[in-house]
Scaffold this active site. Structure first.
Site, mmCIF file in Angstrom:
data_model
loop_
_atom_site.group_PDB
_atom_site.id
_atom_site.type_symbol
_atom_site.label_atom_id
_atom_site.label_comp_id
_atom_site.label_asym_id
_atom_site.label_seq_id
_atom_site.Cartn_x
_atom_site.Cartn_y
_atom_site.Cartn_z
ATOM 1 N N GLY A 1 -4.725 -0.261 -9.335
ATOM 2 C CA GLY A 1 -4.478 -0.556 -7.916
ATOM 3 C C GLY A 1 -4.939 0.524 -6.958
ATOM 4 O O GLY A 1 -5.268 0.240 -5.812
ATOM 5 N N GLU A 2 -4.951 1.761 -7.393
ATOM 6 C CA GLU A 2 -5.256 2.855 -6.467
ATOM 7 C C GLU A 2 -6.566 3.578 -6.778
ATOM 8 O O GLU A 2 -7.095 4.299 -5.933
ATOM 9 C CB GLU A 2 -4.090 3.856 -6.455
ATOM 10 C CG GLU A 2 -2.850 3.228 -5.861
ATOM 11 C CD GLU A 2 -1.587 3.990 -6.168
ATOM 12 O OE1 GLU A 2 -1.046 4.613 -5.260
ATOM 13 O OE2 GLU A 2 -1.132 3.958 -7.329
ATOM 14 N N THR B 1 -8.989 -10.759 -10.547
ATOM 15 C CA THR B 1 -8.019 -10.011 -9.732
ATOM 16 C C THR B 1 -8.320 -8.509 -9.798
ATOM 17 O O THR B 1 -8.092 -7.780 -8.832
ATOM 18 C CB THR B 1 -6.568 -10.286 -10.174
ATOM 19 O OG1 THR B 1 -6.434 -10.001 -11.565
ATOM 20 C CG2 THR B 1 -6.177 -11.730 -9.904
ATOM 21 N N LEU C 1 -7.106 -6.906 -17.353
ATOM 22 C CA LEU C 1 -6.323 -8.104 -17.682
ATOM 23 C C LEU C 1 -6.901 -9.384 -17.095
ATOM 24 O O LEU C 1 -6.746 -10.460 -17.671
ATOM 25 C CB LEU C 1 -4.876 -7.922 -17.183
ATOM 26 C CG LEU C 1 -4.083 -6.871 -17.963
ATOM 27 C CD1 LEU C 1 -2.817 -6.486 -17.218
ATOM 28 C CD2 LEU C 1 -3.741 -7.393 -19.359
ATOM 29 N N LYS D 1 -4.323 0.609 -18.285
ATOM 30 C CA LYS D 1 -4.059 1.856 -17.562
ATOM 31 C C LYS D 1 -3.733 1.676 -16.080
ATOM 32 O O LYS D 1 -3.194 2.598 -15.457
ATOM 33 C CB LYS D 1 -5.261 2.800 -17.704
ATOM 34 C CG LYS D 1 -5.383 3.416 -19.105
ATOM 35 C CD LYS D 1 -6.775 3.928 -19.400
ATOM 36 C CE LYS D 1 -6.995 5.339 -18.932
ATOM 37 N NZ LYS D 1 -8.354 5.832 -19.295
ATOM 38 N N ILE E 1 2.488 -7.461 -5.183
ATOM 39 C CA ILE E 1 2.306 -7.029 -3.789
ATOM 40 C C ILE E 1 0.987 -7.568 -3.230
ATOM 41 O O ILE E 1 0.467 -7.061 -2.243
ATOM 42 C CB ILE E 1 2.443 -5.501 -3.646
ATOM 43 C CG1 ILE E 1 1.323 -4.740 -4.367
ATOM 44 C CG2 ILE E 1 3.781 -5.034 -4.202
ATOM 45 C CD1 ILE E 1 1.409 -3.214 -4.144
ATOM 46 N N GLY E 2 0.496 -8.609 -3.896
ATOM 47 C CA GLY E 2 -0.786 -9.209 -3.518
ATOM 48 C C GLY E 2 -1.848 -8.922 -4.561
ATOM 49 O O GLY E 2 -2.986 -9.387 -4.473
ATOM 50 N N THR E 3 -1.445 -8.172 -5.573
ATOM 51 C CA THR E 3 -2.386 -7.661 -6.564
ATOM 52 C C THR E 3 -2.694 -8.662 -7.677
ATOM 53 O O THR E 3 -3.722 -8.544 -8.334
ATOM 54 C CB THR E 3 -1.795 -6.396 -7.203
ATOM 55 O OG1 THR E 3 -0.404 -6.671 -7.488
ATOM 56 C CG2 THR E 3 -1.855 -5.224 -6.260
ATOM 57 N N PHE F 1 0.818 -1.222 0.000
ATOM 58 C CA PHE F 1 0.000 0.000 0.000
ATOM 59 C C PHE F 1 0.844 1.261 0.000
ATOM 60 O O PHE F 1 0.369 2.329 0.359
ATOM 61 C CB PHE F 1 -0.985 -0.003 1.188
ATOM 62 C CG PHE F 1 -1.715 -1.309 1.337
ATOM 63 C CD1 PHE F 1 -2.510 -1.781 0.294
ATOM 64 C CD2 PHE F 1 -1.592 -2.082 2.468
ATOM 65 C CE1 PHE F 1 -3.167 -3.001 0.399
ATOM 66 C CE2 PHE F 1 -2.243 -3.300 2.577
ATOM 67 C CZ PHE F 1 -3.026 -3.758 1.551
HETATM 68 MO MO1 MOS Z 1 1.297 2.955 -4.089
HETATM 69 S S1 MOS Z 1 1.120 4.380 -2.589
HETATM 70 O O1 MOS Z 1 2.087 3.886 -5.268
HETATM 71 O O2 MOS Z 1 2.063 1.615 -3.418
#
Ligand code: MOS
Length: 736
Positions: free
Chosen positions: A701-702, A631, A627, A698, A463-465, A238
């Site tokens: 994750g955030e 997930t 993709l 694109k 990272i778990g993603t 994160f």
């Molecule tokens: Mo994120 S805050 O760019 O891991």
């Protein structure tokens, strides 16, 4: 669903299972803390109990007597003295026992190494630091008036906000604030450092093995290629694992000094303070609009808490470009406090920034008596209103429309306190989601083998993603092989260089590299085939050859084909390799790239107790090509859940008399649990982006957290008529 039996030509996008799922649930997946080299010693860090001052002396007499203690490192006895200015510069925001200064409570001021974890813990607890204390300030609210301009300050202006506000029919002028928040990845930080002669191997919890290597090498004053950093699996990051924190280089220094491998794992309490957090913000927003609801002026001034090294939480980015508004002024200031170093946390800038901007727009909607969704549609930006560039792709209007439909927004009664479920107050609120779409250069390598398998490598992160899974999907589709025959490796500086897993860039940037490396490998194979006399493809035109189901075939020429295996078995090495380093053209000069979405929240509130339940949440997003539907959905569910925590629970609390964090564990720092997260509806609109990269991805994750806290705050207002402008919205703020 498994990829078994699926046509691999349509693999990208499929909701296939995680390829690392079995390894994770069986424990075969090894996280940094699980590496145990021969002769491993255990380190425990000691932390300052005062927020500011100097260490006058250290009494190690009791600590030394603990059986099994190997070494005690403090500023009086550092494991390595940094000598060059380059080393000192690289270490400047870290605490590496180089001097006696204490800059915040919880700062690393010692490292005890012992034969067992228990010995090290016990010994560290017996260390006595004698401090000379100094006056300190940890209270952000109390220091707002002394906010200063940061060194990398960017003030932004277009048009004339003051002039436009004079003529505005309706205005909103409010201050919004967000608290300090901690990342709380389930996996704590861990470092295992092992030296072999002059070579260092570091098993490390990091979102960027290459950056960790660069920093560690700079700090230690060694060549980067003597350092190998490995991070195969990460239990969340994160953003806190983007930076290298003090314990990691200290572990490497201690291992070198002691001539044996050392492991340091932070405990849960140590995750609060010395390894970053999202800084508290105070945001002043002024909006002006005409009667029809067109924004004529927008001012957004953000202040955030900072520490001994400046950190700017860029809360004003969306205000510059997301809505069509001719007069805009944004500015950022910081307040320096005696606290640990703030850092990026999931959707830095955008997460707290969107709370303020999207709350203010809701207030404007009520001032105008116009539907909040209608207000946003009215101010939709046809082009990026900061740069004037066209969007590379933008499905925001579709997100609003589809999101509203899925949620049932048209049934909303605009008046506050107008909707009920029995005795519970019901509120519906919405907000726009926005995240920057950055692109990074990346490299990847593909090896095709005579046994019919492919090895694909890039030193990126999962990272778990789901990186392992989506990269395997991309490679399998591009190579026209079943997923089972493709192995993807990551998280090692021995692999081709990839960027940090930050800014939601891995899927697009590394995916682009993987796709291009696969194409390059097949091109090489085709070039080999047409000059191979023994191949049925001998003499064929390169452009006539296609890869289908693990074979090269001549288009239209029935029967003329050869499998990769057969072709590769005749090569000298039995394999073929292609490595690609991506390049970009002028796309970013010609197009503005962002991801968008529409967030809709339903809350139910007990009017007597003030208890808020997010009973439904709908997020509809446009983020280019998706993709893996499964997930990707997980990412958005995670983002919304993060947003629910941000809206209702999360805050890192400091006792300002002591300057210490007082809720440094999961009992006291509240994050959502299953019962806090009811019914989440996630939908992606079908979006093609021909400009962003070769695969049209694109990154997501955030995006999911942005706008969530505002949508919930807006729903709370709709339910109760109470506007809460300071997060988190705890029940006391509803009841007063
Ligand atoms: Mo994120 S805050 O760019 O891991």
């Amino acid at each position: 669903m498994s990829s078994n039996g699926k046509a691999h030509s349509g693999l990208i996008g499929q909701p296939v299972d995680r390829v690392d799922g079995v390894a994770k649930v069986t424990g075969a997946a090894r996280y940094a803390a699980e590496f145990r080299p021969q002769g491993l010693a255990y380190g425990v860090v000691a932390q300052s109990t005062i927020p500011k001052g100097k260490i006058q002396s250290v009494d190690t007499s009791a600590a030394e007597k603990v059986p099994g203690v190997i070494a005690i490192f403090t500023c009086k006895n550092p494991p390595l003295k940094l000598t060059t200015s380059a080393q000192k510069e690289a270490a400047k925001s870290l605490s590496l026992l180089q001097n006696d200064a204490v800059n915040y409570a919880g700062q690393v001021i010692g490292l005890v190494v012992a034969e067992s974890l228990e010995s090290a813990q016990h010994s560290a607890s017996l260390l006595k630091f004698n401090y000379q204390t100094a006056p300190f300030e940890t209270n952000f609210a109390r220091r707002l008036k002394s906010a200063e301009v940061p060194a990398d300050h960017v003030e932004y202006k277009r048009g004339d906000v003051d002039q436009a506000l004079k003529g505005a029919a309706v205005k909103v002028d409010q201050i919004y604030s967000t608290p300090t928040e901690s990342h709380n990845p389930l996996e704590p930080f861990a470092t295992v450092a092992q030296w072999n002669g002059g070579a260092l191997t570091l098993y490390e919890t990091t979102q960027g093995v290459f950056q960790s290597r660069r920093k560690i090498a700079e700090i230690l004053g060694v060549a980067p290629d003597t350092v190998r950093v490995i991070s195969h699996y990460l239990g969340g990051g994160f953003g806190c694992k983007l930076a290298l924190w003090s314990h990691a280089p200290l572990t490497a220094m201690a291992a070198r000094k002691l001539g044996r491998p050392v492991k340091v794992v932070l405990d849960r309490q140590q995750m609060y303070g010395p390894v970053g957090f999202r800084p508290a913000t105070n945001q002043h927003i002024v909006l002006g609009a005409n009667r029809a609801g067109d924004l004529v002026a927008l001012r957004h001034e953000g202040i955030n808490e900072s520490a001994f090294h400046q950190f700017v939480e860029s809360v004003t980015e969306a205000s510059k470009m997301l809505y069509a508004c001719p007069n805009v002024h944004t500015n950022q200031m910081i307040v320096s406090l005696d606290i640990g170093q703030p850092t990026w946390m999931r959707a830095p800038g955008h997460a707290p920034g969107s709370f303020a901007l999207e709350s203010a727009l809701d207030e404007l909607a009520y001032a105008l008596t116009v539907d909040p969704l209608e207000l946003r549609l009215r101010n939709y930006a046809q082009v990026d209103s900061e740069t004037g560039l066209p969007w590379s792709s933008n499905s925001l209007r579709e997100c609003y429309r589809i999101g509203a439909e899925r949620f049932g927004w048209s049934k909303r009664n605009h008046a506050p306190r107008s909707m009920r479920d029995g005795k519970l107050l019901v509120g519906w609120g919405m907000a726009t989601a926005l995240h920057s779409c950055w692109r990074n250069l990346a490299s990847a390598r593909v090896e095709l083998r005579a046994d019919g398998t492919a090895l694909v490598q890039s030193g990126c992160h999962d990272i778990g993603t789901g990186t392992y899974t989506i990269m395997t999907q991309i490679a399998a589709e591009k190579l026209s092989l079943p997923m089972e025959r493709v192995t993807f490796e990551l998280g090692d500086t021995n692999l081709p260089e990839a960027p940090l897993a930050g800014g939601s860039t891995t899927a697009g940037s590394v995916g682009n590299a993987v796709a291009q490396a696969c194409t390059a490998a097949l091109d090489k194979l085709i070039a080999t085939a047409v000059v191979d006399r023994q191949s049925p493809l001998s003499g064929a035109k390169i452009d006539d050859i296609v890869a289908v189901n693990g074979e090269l075939r001549i288009k239209g020429s029935a029967g003329k084909s050869e499998s990769y295996q057969s072709l590769l078995s005749r090569t000298a090495t039995g394999k073929l390799q292609a490595t690609v380093q991506t390049k970009f053209g002028d796309e970013a000069k010609n197009y503005s790239m962002s991801t968008f979405g529409a967030q809709f929240a339903e809350v139910k509130i007990d009017p007597d107790l003030g208890v808020i339940q997010v009973s439904r949440f709908g997020g509809t997003y446009g983020a280019g090509r998706i993709l893996n539907a499964r997930t990707a959905r997980s990412q958005m569910i995670g983002g919304i859940t993060f947003g629910i925590g941000m809206a209702l629970m999360e805050q890192t609390l400091i006792d300002h008399n002591l300057g210490r964090i007082i809720n440094a564990d999961f009992a006291e720092y509240h994050i959502p649990v299953n019962s806090d997260v009811a019914n989440l509806d996630v939908f992606f609109v079908d979006e093609q982006d021909p400009h962003v990269n070769s695969i049209g991805v694109k990154g997501i994750g955030e995006l999911g957290i942005t706008g969530v806290a505002a949508a919930i705050a807006n729903a709370v207002y709709h339910a109760t008529g109470k506007r809460v402008r300071d997060l988190p919205i705890t029940l006391d703020k509803i009841l007063v």
